[in-house]
Design a protein around this motif. Structure first.
Motif, PDB file in Angstrom:
ATOM      1  N   ALA A   1      11.469  -5.072   8.601  1.00 38.56           N
ATOM      2  CA  ALA A   1      11.975  -4.062   7.817  1.00 38.56           C
ATOM      3  C   ALA A   1      13.465  -4.330   7.887  1.00 38.56           C
ATOM      4  N   VAL A   2      14.186  -3.865   6.707  1.00 38.49           N
ATOM      5  CA  VAL A   2      15.637  -3.550   6.047  1.00 38.49           C
ATOM      6  C   VAL A   2      15.772  -2.686   6.949  1.00 38.49           C
ATOM      7  N   ASP A   3      15.103  -1.153   7.124  1.00 43.13           N
ATOM      8  CA  ASP A   3      15.007  -0.179   7.598  1.00 43.13           C
ATOM      9  C   ASP A   3      14.104   0.506   8.457  1.00 43.13           C
TER      10      ASP A   3
ATOM     11  N   GLN B   1      12.196 -11.430   4.099  1.00 37.74           N
ATOM     12  CA  GLN B   1      13.156 -11.082   3.510  1.00 37.74           C
ATOM     13  C   GLN B   1      13.101  -8.928   3.755  1.00 37.74           C
ATOM     14  N   ASN B   2      12.080  -9.231   3.593  1.00 34.79           N
ATOM     15  CA  ASN B   2      11.656  -7.548   3.262  1.00 34.79           C
ATOM     16  C   ASN B   2      10.615  -7.480   3.283  1.00 34.79           C
ATOM     17  N   THR B   3      10.361  -5.825   3.348  1.00 34.28           N
ATOM     18  CA  THR B   3       9.023  -5.275   3.059  1.00 34.28           C
ATOM     19  C   THR B   3       9.010  -4.303   2.010  1.00 34.28           C
ATOM     20  N   PRO B   4       7.881  -4.853   1.104  1.00 36.73           N
ATOM     21  CA  PRO B   4       7.426  -4.588  -0.467  1.00 36.73           C
ATOM     22  C   PRO B   4       6.678  -3.122  -0.442  1.00 36.73           C
ATOM     23  N   SER B   5       7.707  -2.605  -2.428  1.00 34.66           N
ATOM     24  CA  SER B   5       7.186  -1.329  -2.174  1.00 34.66           C
ATOM     25  C   SER B   5       5.197  -1.014  -1.621  1.00 34.66           C
ATOM     26  N   LEU B   6       4.828  -0.302  -1.665  1.00 37.76           N
ATOM     27  CA  LEU B   6       3.627   0.359  -1.551  1.00 37.76           C
ATOM     28  C   LEU B   6       2.858  -0.671  -2.688  1.00 37.76           C
ATOM     29  N   GLU B   7       2.721  -0.384  -3.796  1.00 37.16           N
ATOM     30  CA  GLU B   7       1.803  -0.364  -4.490  1.00 37.16           C
ATOM     31  C   GLU B   7       2.569  -2.503  -4.335  1.00 37.16           C
ATOM     32  N   ASP B   8       3.393  -2.750  -3.813  1.00 39.35           N
ATOM     33  CA  ASP B   8       3.016  -4.513  -4.111  1.00 39.35           C
ATOM     34  C   ASP B   8       2.304  -5.163  -2.257  1.00 39.35           C
ATOM     35  N   LEU B   9       1.884  -3.882  -1.882  1.00 36.60           N
ATOM     36  CA  LEU B   9       1.403  -4.319  -0.467  1.00 36.60           C
ATOM     37  C   LEU B   9      -0.203  -4.477  -0.879  1.00 36.60           C
ATOM     38  N   ASN B  10      -0.460  -2.875  -1.168  1.00 45.96           N
ATOM     39  CA  ASN B  10      -2.176  -2.868  -1.724  1.00 45.96           C
ATOM     40  C   ASN B  10      -2.125  -3.248  -2.543  1.00 45.96           C
ATOM     41  N   ASN B  11      -1.040  -4.248  -3.639  1.00 46.61           N
ATOM     42  CA  ASN B  11      -2.500  -5.714  -4.110  1.00 46.61           C
ATOM     43  C   ASN B  11      -2.170  -6.481  -3.319  1.00 46.61           C
ATOM     44  N   LEU B  12      -1.263  -6.721  -2.520  1.00 42.63           N
ATOM     45  CA  LEU B  12      -2.089  -8.089  -1.020  1.00 42.63           C
ATOM     46  C   LEU B  12      -2.770  -8.033  -0.383  1.00 42.63           C
TER      47      LEU B  12
ATOM     48  N   ALA C   1       7.024   3.327   7.261  1.00 40.14           N
ATOM     49  CA  ALA C   1       6.554   3.841   7.109  1.00 40.14           C
ATOM     50  C   ALA C   1       4.806   3.453   5.800  1.00 40.14           C
ATOM     51  N   ARG C   2       5.568   2.388   4.775  1.00 41.23           N
ATOM     52  CA  ARG C   2       4.780   1.807   4.290  1.00 41.23           C
ATOM     53  C   ARG C   2       3.806   0.906   4.212  1.00 41.23           C
ATOM     54  N   VAL C   3       3.999   0.382   5.718  1.00 45.75           N
ATOM     55  CA  VAL C   3       3.176  -0.053   7.016  1.00 45.75           C
ATOM     56  C   VAL C   3       2.521   0.351   7.305  1.00 45.75           C
ATOM     57  N   PHE C   4       2.819   1.502   8.099  1.00 45.85           N
ATOM     58  CA  PHE C   4       2.057   2.354   8.157  1.00 45.85           C
ATOM     59  C   PHE C   4       0.695   3.363   7.954  1.00 45.85           C
ATOM     60  N   HIS C   5       0.980   3.241   6.337  1.00 42.88           N
ATOM     61  CA  HIS C   5      -0.140   3.547   5.353  1.00 42.88           C
ATOM     62  C   HIS C   5      -0.843   2.341   4.713  1.00 42.88           C
TER      63      HIS C   5
ATOM     64  N   PRO D   1     -10.714  -4.916   8.598  1.00 43.96           N
ATOM     65  CA  PRO D   1      -9.896  -5.189  10.024  1.00 43.96           C
ATOM     66  C   PRO D   1      -8.351  -5.351   9.701  1.00 43.96           C
ATOM     67  N   ILE D   2      -7.422  -4.729  10.198  1.00 42.44           N
ATOM     68  CA  ILE D   2      -6.277  -4.757   9.797  1.00 42.44           C
ATOM     69  C   ILE D   2      -4.803  -4.827  11.226  1.00 42.44           C
ATOM     70  N   ILE D   3      -4.125  -6.344  10.608  1.00 39.77           N
ATOM     71  CA  ILE D   3      -2.712  -6.169  11.843  1.00 39.77           C
ATOM     72  C   ILE D   3      -1.966  -5.738  10.890  1.00 39.77           C
ATOM     73  N   SER D   4      -0.840  -5.466  11.087  1.00 40.67           N
ATOM     74  CA  SER D   4      -0.123  -5.143  10.234  1.00 40.67           C
ATOM     75  C   SER D   4       1.310  -4.734  11.352  1.00 40.67           C
ATOM     76  N   MET D   5       2.843  -5.935  11.244  1.00 36.97           N
ATOM     77  CA  MET D   5       3.786  -5.210  11.895  1.00 36.97           C
ATOM     78  C   MET D   5       4.775  -5.615  10.482  1.00 36.97           C
ATOM     79  N   ALA D   6       6.508  -4.876  11.082  1.00 35.90           N
ATOM     80  CA  ALA D   6       7.598  -5.538  10.111  1.00 35.90           C
ATOM     81  C   ALA D   6       8.124  -5.757  11.037  1.00 35.90           C
ATOM     82  N   MET D   7       8.627  -7.349  10.970  1.00 34.02           N
ATOM     83  CA  MET D   7       9.412  -7.569  12.495  1.00 34.02           C
ATOM     84  C   MET D   7      10.585  -7.022  11.991  1.00 34.02           C
ATOM     85  N   GLY D   8      10.836  -7.358  13.057  1.00 36.78           N
ATOM     86  CA  GLY D   8      12.997  -7.195  13.406  1.00 36.78           C
ATOM     87  C   GLY D   8      12.840  -5.606  14.815  1.00 36.78           C
TER      88      GLY D   8
END
Length: 503
Positions: A151-153, A122-133, A158-162, A170-177
Motif C-alpha cells: 500500500a503506497v496509499d 513495490q505497489n498495489t496494481p490497478s483493479l484490472e491487473d489484480l483481476n487478471n492476476l 480498497a482495490r484489495v477489498f474489492h 478462497p482468497i488470502i489478501s493483504m496490502a503490506m506496510g
C-alpha cells in the motif's frame, strides 16, 4: 520465523497458547533449510509432527521476498516433502507453480490445500491487473489464492477489498506496510480466508503485520463479520493512538458490532471518497482543518473553530462533522483548577478573566482558544509561524506571539498554558515547546500530547509548582462524545477511565 528448529517449536506452541488457529512454518528462515536432503526431510518431519496446530508450510525464495537463496529444485522438493509428510497447506509462488506441478505430477494428498501466492513489494496494481492476476492464479488449480501487494496509499487497500469480496475461490489478501494495516484487520469483513499475525513484535514475516495479541485483544478480530461497522482514527502519524484500544473494548463490552482501526491517511478527501462504506472517524493531526471541507454538514461551533475531529456517516451516506476536542480539553482544565480550590468566575468557570496561552494555531489550537474564550478567558496564541498565530488571534480576539517569544513572556502570574502541538510526542520525548524557566508564571499547564502521558513539558511544569493536566484527560473527555455520536449509546465512562488508567 526462527533460526533453529527448537526456537520454531517454541514459537509454534506460543502461537497456540496465544489463540492462533493455524501456524505458518517459514522454512526459509531456518539456518538448516539449505542442508542435505536427509536433514531437510528430518527437520520437516519434526516440524509437522510436533506442531500443536494445523500447518501452512512456506519455503520462500529471495526472489519473492524470502530468505532462501539455494537451488530451486531442492526448494521445490522440500515443499513436496512437506505436502507428503502431512502439511495441511503449502504455499507455492505463482512463478514456480508450473515447475512444482511438473515435479509432483500434479498429484497431492487430499488433506493438503495448495496456496498459490504472488507478492508485490513495490505497489498495489490497478483493479484490472489484480483481476487478471487472480484469474491466472485460479487457473493453476489453486485451492486458495494469496495476493500480497504494497500500500503506497491507504486507498490502495480498497482495490484489495474489492478483489477479496469478488473472488470465486478462497482468497488470502493483504496490502503490506502501515498504510495497508486495515487489509489485515478487516479481512473477515470482506471474506478473506485468513489473516497473518506475528507471535511476537519484531518477528514479523512481512511489513505491517500485527501481533496475535493485537488482532484478538485490541481489534476483536474474531467478532468481525460482513456486517461489522468500521470506525477509525484518521491521522499522520497515527500508530501511537490508543483510540482503537478504548473503542474496541467498549464495543466488545456491550456486544456492539463495530471495529475501530488506525487509518494512516495522506489525503483525507481522497480517503473519504474511497471508503464510502466506513461508518465514522476520529480526526487528528494534521487533517482536522482539511476535513471541514469534506463534510456535507458541519456543526456551527466546529465551523467557527475551523476544525473537525469527529465525522459520522449518516444513513443517507452524507458526512456530518463536529468538534469534541475543545469540550474535552476545557472540561479537564476546569476540573483541574476546581480540584485545587479555584472558584468559578462570573461566566461560571474558573477560567473567567485568566490569561490563557495556547501553543499551536492548528485545529486543536483553534478549538482550545475558542473554548477558553467562551469561558471568559483572555487569549494569547503562540505558534512557530507568527503569521498563523496572528490570523487566529484576530479571529478569536486575542494576542499573538511567536513560539520563541513565549520563553520571555510573563506579563502576570497565574496564567494557564495549553500545548496543542505534537512537540514532545513519542518518539521525540525530549522536546518541549517552552523553557522550564518560563513555566514559573503559570498556575496550570495542560498538554494535549498523551503519548507519553507525562511529557517533558508537564514534568518541568510540575517541578515549577504548576498544576498539570495530561492529554489523557482531554482524550477521555472528547472520546465520550465521539462514542455516543458513533453508536447512539451512552458512553461507558467508568470503563474508559479504567482502560486509560491501565495504559
Amino acid at each position: 520465523m526462527a533460526d533453529t528448529l527448537d526456537q520454531m517449536l517454541t514459537l509454534m506452541n506460543l502461537a497456540k497458547s496465544s489463540g492462533a488457529d493455524l501456524v505458518e512454518i517459514r522454512f526459509d528462515s531456518l539456518s538448516s533449510s539449505s542442508s542435505s536432503s536427509s536433514s531437510v526431510k528430518e527437520d520437516i518431519q519434526t516440524l509437522i509432527a510436533s506442531s500443536p496446530l494445523p500447518t501452512l508450510f512456506t519455503h520462500r525464495p529471495k526472489w519473492e521476498g524470502g530468505q532462501y537463496d539455494g537451488d530451486e529444485q531442492s526448494r521445490l522438493s522440500a515443499l513436496q516433502l512437506a505436502m507428503e509428510l502431512g502439511a495441511d497447506h503449502i504455499d507455492v509462488e505463482l512463478q514456480a507453480v508450473d515447475d512444482f506441478k511438473t515435479l509432483t505430477g500434479g498429484s497431492k494428498p487430499a488433506k493438503c490445500k495448495l496456496i498459490v501466492s504472488s507478492h508485490n513489494y513495490q505497489n498495489t496494481p490497478s483493479l484490472e491487473d489484480l483481476n487478471n492476476l487472480v484469474n491466472k492464479m485460479q487457473s493453476t488449480g489453486a485451492d486458495i489464492v494469496k495476493i500480497a501487494t504494497t500500500a503506497v496509499d491507504i486507498t490502495d487497500v480498497a482495490r484489495v477489498f474489492h478483489i477479496t469480496s469478488q473472488s470465486q475461490v478462497p482468497i488470502i489478501s493483504m496490502a503490506m506496510g502501515e498504510r495497508g494495516l486495515i487489509s489485515r484487520l478487516l479481512s473477515p469483513k470482506y471474506g478473506g480466508y485468513l489473516t497473518f499475525g506475528t507471535v511476537e513484535r519484531g518477528k514479523e514475516s512481512a511489513p505491517g503485520q500485527p501481533t496475535i495479541q493485537d488482532l484478538l485483544d485490541v481489534f476483536n478480530f474474531r467478532q468481525i463479520g460482513p456486517d461489522t461497522k468500521v470506525y477509525g482514527i484518521i491521522g499522520k502519524p497515527v500508530g501511537h493512538s490508543k483510540s482503537p484500544l478504548l473503542y474496541n473494548k467498549a464495543f466488545r463490552s456491550i456486544g456492539f458490532d463495530g471495529v475501530y482501526v488506525h487509518l494512516l491517511v495522506d489525503d483525507v478527501k481522497n480517503f473519504l471518497e474511497t471508503y464510502t462504506d466506513f461508518a465514522g472517524f476520529s480526526c487528528t493531526i494534521p487533517h482536522k482543518e482539511a476535513v471541514v471541507q469534506c463534510c456535507d454538514e458541519v456543526d456551527p461551533t466546529a465551523k467557527l473553530i475551523g476544525a473537525v475531529n469527529c465525522v459520522v456517516r449518516r444513513d443517507d451516506g452524507t458526512l456530518y462533522g463536529c468538534n469534541t476536542d475543545y469540550v474535552g480539553a476545557i472540561t479537564a482544565i476546569e476540573d483541574g483548577l476546581r480540584a485545587s480550590g479555584f472558584k468559578d468566575g462570573a461566566s461560571g468557570s474558573p477560567l473567567d478573566g485568566r490569561l490563557f496561552v495556547v501553543i499551536g494555531a492548528g485545529g486543536a489550537g483553534k478549538a482550545l482558544a475558542y473554548g477558553a474564550k467562551e469561558k471568559g478567558a483572555r487569549i494569547v496564541i503562540a505558534n512557530r509561524t507568527y503569521d498563523r498565530a496572528r490570523e487566529l488571534a484576530e479571529i478569536i480576539g486575542g494576542k499573538a506571539l511567536s513560539l520563541a517569544d513565549l520563553n520571555t513572556y510573563n506579563p502576570e502570574d497565574g496564567m494557564i498554558l495549553a500545548n496543542t502541538t505534537s512537540i514532545g510526542m513519542q518518539p521525540n520525548i525530549d522536546q518541549t515547546p517552552v523553557s522550564k524557566e518560563a513555566l514559573k508564571s503559570y498556575t496550570l499547564v495542560f498538554d494535549a500530547v498523551y503519548t507519553p502521558k507525562i511529557t517533558r513539558l508537564l514534568r518541568e511544569a510540575g517541578e515549577c509548582g504548576a498544576l498539570i493536566v495530561t492529554g489523557v484527560e482531554m482524550f477521555i473527555g472528547q472520546a465520550y462524545q465521539q462514542y455516543e455520536r458513533f453508536t447512539g449509546l451512552p458512553a461507558p465512562k467508568e470503563l474508559f477511565r479504567e482502560i486509560m488508567a491501565n495504559y
